[in-house]
Design an enzyme around this catalytic site. Structure first.
Site, PDB file in Angstrom:
ATOM      1  N   HIS A 136     -89.456 -21.369  34.684  1.00  0.00           N
ATOM      2  CA  HIS A 136     -90.043 -20.033  34.684  1.00  0.00           C
ATOM      3  C   HIS A 136     -89.463 -19.133  33.598  1.00  0.00           C
ATOM      4  O   HIS A 136     -90.146 -18.211  33.132  1.00  0.00           O
ATOM      5  CB  HIS A 136     -89.858 -19.385  36.065  1.00  0.00           C
ATOM      6  CG  HIS A 136     -90.719 -20.000  37.127  1.00  0.00           C
ATOM      7  ND1 HIS A 136     -92.046 -19.669  37.292  1.00  0.00           N
ATOM      8  CD2 HIS A 136     -90.451 -20.952  38.060  1.00  0.00           C
ATOM      9  CE1 HIS A 136     -92.566 -20.363  38.289  1.00  0.00           C
ATOM     10  NE2 HIS A 136     -91.619 -21.156  38.776  1.00  0.00           N
ATOM     11  N   ASP A 140     -91.784 -17.016  31.258  1.00  0.00           N
ATOM     12  CA  ASP A 140     -91.695 -15.569  31.056  1.00  0.00           C
ATOM     13  C   ASP A 140     -91.658 -15.226  29.569  1.00  0.00           C
ATOM     14  O   ASP A 140     -92.296 -14.261  29.125  1.00  0.00           O
ATOM     15  CB  ASP A 140     -90.449 -15.009  31.748  1.00  0.00           C
ATOM     16  CG  ASP A 140     -90.578 -15.016  33.264  1.00  0.00           C
ATOM     17  OD1 ASP A 140     -91.708 -15.219  33.766  1.00  0.00           O
ATOM     18  OD2 ASP A 140     -89.545 -14.839  33.950  1.00  0.00           O
ATOM     19  N   GLU A 166    -100.457 -14.819  35.131  1.00  0.00           N
ATOM     20  CA  GLU A 166    -100.735 -15.021  33.710  1.00  0.00           C
ATOM     21  C   GLU A 166    -102.088 -14.439  33.305  1.00  0.00           C
ATOM     22  O   GLU A 166    -102.652 -14.810  32.276  1.00  0.00           O
ATOM     23  CB  GLU A 166    -100.688 -16.507  33.367  1.00  0.00           C
ATOM     24  CG  GLU A 166    -101.738 -17.361  34.027  1.00  0.00           C
ATOM     25  CD  GLU A 166    -101.328 -17.907  35.392  1.00  0.00           C
ATOM     26  OE1 GLU A 166    -101.893 -18.939  35.802  1.00  0.00           O
ATOM     27  OE2 GLU A 166    -100.449 -17.303  36.050  1.00  0.00           O
ATOM     28  N   ARG A 186    -110.153 -11.696  17.865  1.00  0.00           N
ATOM     29  CA  ARG A 186    -108.890 -11.383  17.189  1.00  0.00           C
ATOM     30  C   ARG A 186    -107.706 -11.616  18.126  1.00  0.00           C
ATOM     31  O   ARG A 186    -106.664 -12.150  17.711  1.00  0.00           O
ATOM     32  CB  ARG A 186    -108.911  -9.936  16.697  1.00  0.00           C
ATOM     33  CG  ARG A 186    -107.726  -9.568  15.818  1.00  0.00           C
ATOM     34  CD  ARG A 186    -107.972  -8.275  15.065  1.00  0.00           C
ATOM     35  NE  ARG A 186    -108.161  -7.146  15.955  1.00  0.00           N
ATOM     36  CZ  ARG A 186    -109.157  -6.276  15.848  1.00  0.00           C
ATOM     37  NH1 ARG A 186    -110.083  -6.434  14.914  1.00  0.00           N
ATOM     38  NH2 ARG A 186    -109.248  -5.259  16.674  1.00  0.00           N
TER      39      ARG A 186
END
Length: 263
Positions: A136, A140, A166, A186
């Site tokens: 994790h 992160d 997420e 973009r």
């Protein structure tokens, strides 16, 4: 304390001087002679009355000034703490982005002012694999790198939020479909080009799937979010790392239209 005594003594000396002058004038006018006891009284009365009273008043004034300074400092601390709490209530603690509740509220407020705008829902591709493979802490870091790519790709005035886990959101005010696709592409490209190392010397490719919904004036904020979310899942099903703004594939970026045609 010393300052209080100093000011009290100055006031007492002034009172004694005034008392002596007044006594001197009074004796010359009414008595025609000067009595030493009169001058003594003129000195003692201010000394025993003015000195303690002046000290008390000055001490209270200084105490009130100190209390007022302390209250002002406490008020500023409370204002700072309140502002921090308000910020924390509206923003995601890890990324600093607007949280889901505030994003929805802000979107609803903007929708009442204008019917023009679009919502993007962005979800990181294969994020569970990143967490399961590298942990994790790497996940992160990956999220923060993606957030940096997103915020660096939007326009001034656009609102970026974290919907949870997420999944992220972007509100684009005053855009049509073409402008929405340009901004979405973009963002997608910026994430794809992010140079991210999961471990020393181990590059990890990042990508996101994006779904978008343009306002027609009749939808609520939640309607737009649900529609954009559904199209984000459509982008996932279509192969990930792409943008879907319609329920067909005609709104995908040209590069992905070519890829789909080639497939």
């Amino acid at each position: 304390m010393k300052q209080a005594w100093f000011r009290a003594i100055l006031r007492t000396l002034f009172a004694m001087a005034v008392s002596l002058l007044t006594t001197h004038i009074a004796m010359s006018v009414f008595l025609g002679e000067f009595q030493p006891v009169g001058y003594l009284i003129a000195l003692l009365v201010p000394l025993f009355i003015s000195l303690p009273m002046s000290f008390y008043v000055e001490h209270q004034r200084q105490w009130l000034a100190a209390a007022n300074r302390e209250l002002n400092a406490t008020r500023k601390q409370l204002e700072t703490a309140l502002a921090q709490k308000e910020f924390e209530a509206r923003h995601d603690s890890m990324t600093g982005l607007t949280n889901r509740e505030h994003f929805v509220a802000h979107l609803g407020k903007c929708r009442r002012k204008s019917d023009v705008g679009a919502v993007l829902i962005l979800d990181v591709d294969h994020f569970k694999t990143v967490n399961d493979t590298y942990g994790h802490h790497v996940g992160d870091r990956a999220l923060l790198a993606i957030v940096s790519a997103i915020t660096g790709s939007v326009r001034e005035g656009d609102v970026v939020g974290r919907m949870g886990g997420e999944e992220f959101s972007v509100f684009l005010p005053e855009v049509d479909e073409e402008a929405t696709l340009i901004v979405a592409e973009r963002i997608r490209q910026a994430v794809e080009e992010t140079d991210f190392e999961a471990e020393q010397g181990k590059k990890l490719p990042l990508s996101i799937s994006i779904g978008g919904a343009l306002s027609t004036g009749s939808e609520t904020a939640l309607d737009l979010i649900r529609l954009a979310d559904a199209r984000m899942y459509a982008a996932k099903r279509a192969g990930r790392n792409q943008v879907v703004l319609r329920d067909d594939d005609s709104s995908q970026s040209p590069a992905h239209q070519q890829e789909s045609a080639a497939a």
